[in-house]
Scaffold this motif. Structure first.
Motif, short mmCIF file in Angstrom:
data_model
loop_
_atom_site.label_atom_id
_atom_site.label_comp_id
_atom_site.label_asym_id
_atom_site.label_seq_id
_atom_site.Cartn_x
_atom_site.Cartn_y
_atom_site.Cartn_z
N ASN A 243 0.85 -1.19 0.00
CA ASN A 243 0.00 0.00 0.00
C ASN A 243 0.89 1.24 0.00
OD1 ASN A 243 0.69 0.66 2.80
ND2 ASN A 243 -0.63 -1.07 3.36
N LYS A 244 0.26 2.42 0.07
CA LYS A 244 1.03 3.66 -0.03
C LYS A 244 1.90 3.93 1.19
CE LYS A 244 -2.79 6.47 1.59
NZ LYS A 244 -2.64 7.62 2.38
N ASP A 245 1.65 3.22 2.29
CA ASP A 245 2.44 3.39 3.50
C ASP A 245 3.51 2.31 3.69
OD1 ASP A 245 0.93 5.65 4.27
OD2 ASP A 245 -0.64 4.34 5.06
N SER A 246 3.63 1.43 2.73
CA SER A 246 4.60 0.33 2.84
C SER A 246 6.03 0.86 2.88
CB SER A 246 4.46 -0.62 1.65
OG SER A 246 3.24 -1.29 1.68
N THR A 247 6.88 0.09 3.51
CA THR A 247 8.29 0.47 3.64
C THR A 247 9.07 0.08 2.39
OG1 THR A 247 8.81 -1.65 4.68
CG2 THR A 247 8.31 0.20 6.15
N VAL A 248 10.19 0.75 2.20
CA VAL A 248 11.20 0.32 1.24
C VAL A 248 12.12 -0.60 2.03
CG1 VAL A 248 13.17 1.01 -0.18
CG2 VAL A 248 11.09 2.41 -0.16
N ASN A 249 12.17 -1.86 1.64
CA ASN A 249 12.93 -2.85 2.39
C ASN A 249 14.31 -3.06 1.78
OD1 ASN A 249 10.76 -3.28 4.12
ND2 ASN A 249 9.90 -4.85 2.80
N LEU A 250 15.30 -2.78 2.59
CA LEU A 250 16.69 -3.00 2.21
C LEU A 250 17.15 -4.27 2.91
CD1 LEU A 250 19.45 -2.31 1.09
CD2 LEU A 250 19.78 -0.78 3.02
N CYS A 251 17.58 -5.24 2.13
CA CYS A 251 18.03 -6.51 2.68
C CYS A 251 19.51 -6.69 2.43
CB CYS A 251 17.25 -7.67 2.06
SG CYS A 251 15.46 -7.54 2.24
N LEU A 252 20.20 -7.18 3.44
CA LEU A 252 21.62 -7.53 3.31
C LEU A 252 21.71 -9.04 3.36
CD1 LEU A 252 21.98 -4.81 5.61
CD2 LEU A 252 23.99 -5.06 4.20
N TYR A 253 22.43 -9.60 2.40
CA TYR A 253 22.56 -11.05 2.34
C TYR A 253 24.03 -11.45 2.43
CZ TYR A 253 22.78 -15.77 0.57
OH TYR A 253 23.05 -17.11 0.46
N GLY A 254 24.33 -12.36 3.34
CA GLY A 254 25.67 -12.90 3.46
C GLY A 254 26.36 -12.44 4.72
N PRO A 255 27.61 -12.87 4.89
CA PRO A 255 28.36 -12.48 6.09
C PRO A 255 28.61 -10.98 6.10
CG PRO A 255 29.78 -13.65 4.54
CD PRO A 255 28.40 -13.71 3.99
N ASP A 256 28.40 -10.36 7.24
CA ASP A 256 28.48 -8.90 7.35
C ASP A 256 29.77 -8.49 8.06
OD1 ASP A 256 27.88 -6.22 7.33
OD2 ASP A 256 26.37 -6.34 8.89
N GLN A 257 30.91 -8.66 7.38
CA GLN A 257 32.19 -8.36 8.00
C GLN A 257 32.42 -6.87 8.21
OE1 GLN A 257 33.42 -10.50 4.86
NE2 GLN A 257 33.85 -12.40 5.93
N LEU A 258 31.78 -6.03 7.42
CA LEU A 258 31.96 -4.58 7.56
C LEU A 258 31.06 -3.98 8.64
CD1 LEU A 258 32.26 -3.30 3.87
CD2 LEU A 258 34.07 -3.58 5.55
N GLY A 259 30.02 -4.71 9.04
CA GLY A 259 29.09 -4.15 10.01
C GLY A 259 28.04 -3.25 9.38
N LEU A 260 27.72 -3.51 8.11
CA LEU A 260 26.73 -2.68 7.41
C LEU A 260 25.34 -2.74 8.05
CD1 LEU A 260 27.54 -3.29 3.64
CD2 LEU A 260 27.63 -1.13 4.87
N ALA A 261 24.96 -3.91 8.55
CA ALA A 261 23.61 -4.04 9.13
C ALA A 261 23.43 -3.08 10.29
CB ALA A 261 23.37 -5.48 9.58
N ALA A 262 24.43 -2.95 11.13
CA ALA A 262 24.33 -2.03 12.27
C ALA A 262 24.25 -0.58 11.81
CB ALA A 262 25.53 -2.22 13.21
N ILE A 263 25.03 -0.23 10.81
CA ILE A 263 25.03 1.15 10.31
C ILE A 263 23.71 1.46 9.62
CG2 ILE A 263 26.13 2.77 8.72
CD1 ILE A 263 28.75 1.13 9.24
#
Length: 192
Positions: A61-81
């Protein structure tokens, strides 16, 4: 010239302390560089999300989020940032961030109704995933971090060249997708 035993011991101790300081300093420098790269990569991912055109059908719907997904090992710590950006607006929609470490977790996330609008592959390994999940090719912007990612079907790659992060695109993969990039973004990209 011979040094006294006390002087030799003192020199050895100073030498050992110097080695310990250098070995303790090197990982900190590396972590600092990785942290800097992670911050810049996260900023690029967020900014890119502002210049992507997704089919309306990818939103409930018009209020839905834009979903950003990270796949794989996160050695840089991108998920936290990127997690700190959760709720921040991109294209008048709140951003949500999901981090999955396996293909089964990614498939489960999608089956639960969480469409990944942008899917960042932390390790660039997409071949088998795309063969088994072809819907990712049409409605998801596939982003990675190396040229090999682009040759495997990825759409956008953030690649470090001469200490600068550059945006490379795979025009063929983008043309086959229903996801489009705005001209303002395309003007600053490099074609692979």
């Amino acid at each position: 010239m011979r040094f006294s035993l006390a002087t030799q011991q003192y020199v050895r101790e100073i030498f050992l302390v110097a080695i310990l300081l250098v070995t303790a300093w090197l990982p900190a420098v590396s972590q600092g560089a990785d942290r800097g790269l992670a911050n810049v990569t996260a900023a690029f991912i967020y900014k890119i999300s502002k210049f992507v055109i997704w089919p309306e059908s990818t939103f409930k719907n018009k209020d839905s989020t834009v979903n950003l997904c990270l796949y794989g090992p996160d050695q840089l710590g991108l998920a936290a940032i990127l997690g700190k950006l959760k709720g921040k607006k991109t294209q008048q929609r709140p951003l949500d961030v999901f981090s999955v470490s396996s293909e089964s977790a990614l498939v489960r996330l999608i089956k639960e109704g969480q469409h990944c609008h942008m899917l960042y592959f932390t390790n660039g390994n997409i071949n088998q995933i795309l063969k088994r999940n072809t819907s990712l090719l049409t409605n998801t912007l596939l982003v990675g971090g190396n040229k090999g990612f682009l040759t495997s079907g990825g759409m956008v790659a953030l690649i470090l060249v001469d200490k600068k992060l550059n945006i490379f695109i795979n025009r063929q993969a983008l043309e086959q997708s229903s996801v489009k990039l705005q001209a303002r973004l395309l003007m600053i990209t490099k074609t692979f």
